[in-house]
Design an enzyme around this catalytic site. Structure first.
Site, PDB file in Angstrom:
ATOM      1  N   LYS A  37       0.828  -1.124   0.199  1.00  0.00           N
ATOM      2  CA  LYS A  37      -0.207   0.146   0.010  1.00  0.00           C
ATOM      3  C   LYS A  37       0.720   1.264   0.159  1.00  0.00           C
ATOM      4  O   LYS A  37       1.630   1.304   1.021  1.00  0.00           O
ATOM      5  CB  LYS A  37      -0.723  -0.116   1.305  1.00  0.00           C
ATOM      6  CG  LYS A  37      -2.173   0.995   1.318  1.00  0.00           C
ATOM      7  CD  LYS A  37      -2.925   0.638   2.365  1.00  0.00           C
ATOM      8  CE  LYS A  37      -3.960   1.782   2.981  1.00  0.00           C
ATOM      9  NZ  LYS A  37      -4.468   1.720   4.006  1.00  0.00           N
ATOM     10  N   ARG A  52     -15.651   4.127  15.222  1.00  0.00           N
ATOM     11  CA  ARG A  52     -16.486   5.685  14.950  1.00  0.00           C
ATOM     12  C   ARG A  52     -17.858   5.658  14.901  1.00  0.00           C
ATOM     13  O   ARG A  52     -18.565   6.373  15.040  1.00  0.00           O
ATOM     14  CB  ARG A  52     -15.628   6.495  13.996  1.00  0.00           C
ATOM     15  CG  ARG A  52     -14.220   6.704  14.212  1.00  0.00           C
ATOM     16  CD  ARG A  52     -13.443   7.126  13.007  1.00  0.00           C
ATOM     17  NE  ARG A  52     -13.428   5.901  11.867  1.00  0.00           N
ATOM     18  CZ  ARG A  52     -12.828   5.818  10.872  1.00  0.00           C
ATOM     19  NH1 ARG A  52     -12.019   7.003  10.346  1.00  0.00           N
ATOM     20  NH2 ARG A  52     -12.898   4.754  10.292  1.00  0.00           N
ATOM     21  N   SER A 108      -7.750   9.120   8.659  1.00  0.00           N
ATOM     22  CA  SER A 108      -6.204   9.599   8.121  1.00  0.00           C
ATOM     23  C   SER A 108      -6.377   9.657   6.460  1.00  0.00           C
ATOM     24  O   SER A 108      -5.985  10.519   6.134  1.00  0.00           O
ATOM     25  CB  SER A 108      -5.418   8.332   8.220  1.00  0.00           C
ATOM     26  OG  SER A 108      -5.156   8.295   9.601  1.00  0.00           O
TER      27      SER A 108
HETATM   28  O1  PNS Z   1      -5.648   1.729  10.435  1.00  0.00           O
HETATM   29  P1  PNS Z   1      -6.058   0.733   9.671  1.00  0.00           P
HETATM   30  O2  PNS Z   1      -5.840   0.537   8.262  1.00  0.00           O
HETATM   31  O3  PNS Z   1      -7.504   0.445   9.865  1.00  0.00           O
HETATM   32  O4  PNS Z   1      -5.647  -0.820  10.146  1.00  0.00           O
HETATM   33  C1  PNS Z   1      -5.604  -1.984   9.706  1.00  0.00           C
HETATM   34  C2  PNS Z   1      -4.902  -2.958  10.430  1.00  0.00           C
HETATM   35  C3  PNS Z   1      -3.391  -2.451  10.393  1.00  0.00           C
HETATM   36  C4  PNS Z   1      -5.093  -3.309  12.046  1.00  0.00           C
HETATM   37  C5  PNS Z   1      -4.880  -4.447   9.676  1.00  0.00           C
HETATM   38  O5  PNS Z   1      -5.033  -4.331   8.217  1.00  0.00           O
HETATM   39  C6  PNS Z   1      -4.217  -5.628  10.276  1.00  0.00           C
HETATM   40  O6  PNS Z   1      -4.087  -5.764  11.162  1.00  0.00           O
HETATM   41  N1  PNS Z   1      -3.267  -5.754   9.197  1.00  0.00           N
HETATM   42  C7  PNS Z   1      -2.255  -6.800   9.202  1.00  0.00           C
HETATM   43  C8  PNS Z   1      -2.489  -8.108   8.310  1.00  0.00           C
HETATM   44  C9  PNS Z   1      -3.544  -8.960   9.130  1.00  0.00           C
HETATM   45  O7  PNS Z   1      -3.164  -9.512  10.109  1.00  0.00           O
HETATM   46  N2  PNS Z   1      -4.477  -9.296   8.348  1.00  0.00           N
HETATM   47  C10 PNS Z   1      -5.332 -10.164   8.698  1.00  0.00           C
HETATM   48  C11 PNS Z   1      -6.390  -9.522   9.925  1.00  0.00           C
HETATM   49  S1  PNS Z   1      -7.963  -9.581   9.404  1.00  0.00           S
END
Ligand code: PNS
Length: 167
Positions: free
Chosen positions: A42, A91, A129
């Site tokens: 990303k 939220r 964000s």
């Molecule tokens: O701030 P965000 O982008 O909503 O956070 C999302 C986050 C980082 C918590 C989520 O994408 C994540 O935990 N990514 C790590 C990869 C992972 O573990 N994926 C499976 C979880 S469903």
């Protein structure tokens, strides 16, 4: 002190909604570790290091707030950190479906890890964000929505992008 409670996210950049959630979490937990996702797939406005450094700077006087970055699965990072609790903000109802899916997928991956949801202050319920980045890059103000340090770093990014476009 670093804590075994994780607050994971992209934090690109951290907003006052995130800060509010961290401060609220500290009313419940002795400490918290902000876990910044390093996602090579990303494109982020701020590098992982920039995001981590900003959050460290913001909480430099709060020893009960740690900041780390992670790659890969959150549950793997949580296990490595010996953390069993993950905090996420809700939220609005619209967050719920995605958050429920993530929480249950994480539980499926590791039943020992629990997700704890908290609501930010109502004044930040519209804040994300993504919107902060968009508004700043289009020249709008995000005063009161992000910490001063983050507003400054956003302005610097905007200047840098203008300079590179004018070349
Ligand atoms: O701030 P965000 O982008 O909503 O956070 C999302 C986050 C980082 C918590 C989520 O994408 C994540 O935990 N990514 C790590 C990869 C992972 O573990 N994926 C499976 C979880 S469903």
């Amino acid at each position: 002190m670093e804590s075994r409670v994780l607050y994971p996210g992209s934090f690109d950049p951290i907003t006052n909604g995130h800060v509010d959630l961290i401060q609220r979490s500290l009313k419940v937990f002795g400490g918290i570790t902000v876990a910044v996702l390093e996602n090579p797939k990303k494109a982020a406005l701020f590098s992982t290091k920039e995001r981590v450094d900003m959050i460290r700077e913001l909480f430099r006087r709060q020893a009960n707030v740690g900041v780390k970055s992670f790659r890969g699965l959150l549950v793997d990072f949580a296990r490595a950190e010996k953390a069993r609790l993950v905090v996420r903000g809700l939220r609005a109802i619209s967050d719920f479906e995605y958050e429920l899916q993530m929480a249950l997928m994480n539980r499926n991956l590791d039943p020992e890890i629990e997700t704890f949801f908290m609501m930010p202050s109502v004044k930040y319920t519209f804040l994300s964000s993504n919107l902060v980045r968009e508004v700043v890059l289009l020249g709008g103000s995000v005063d009161g929505l992000v910490p001063g340090l983050v507003a400054q770093r956003l302005r610097e990014k905007l200047q840098a992008s203008k300079r590179s476009k004018s070349k």
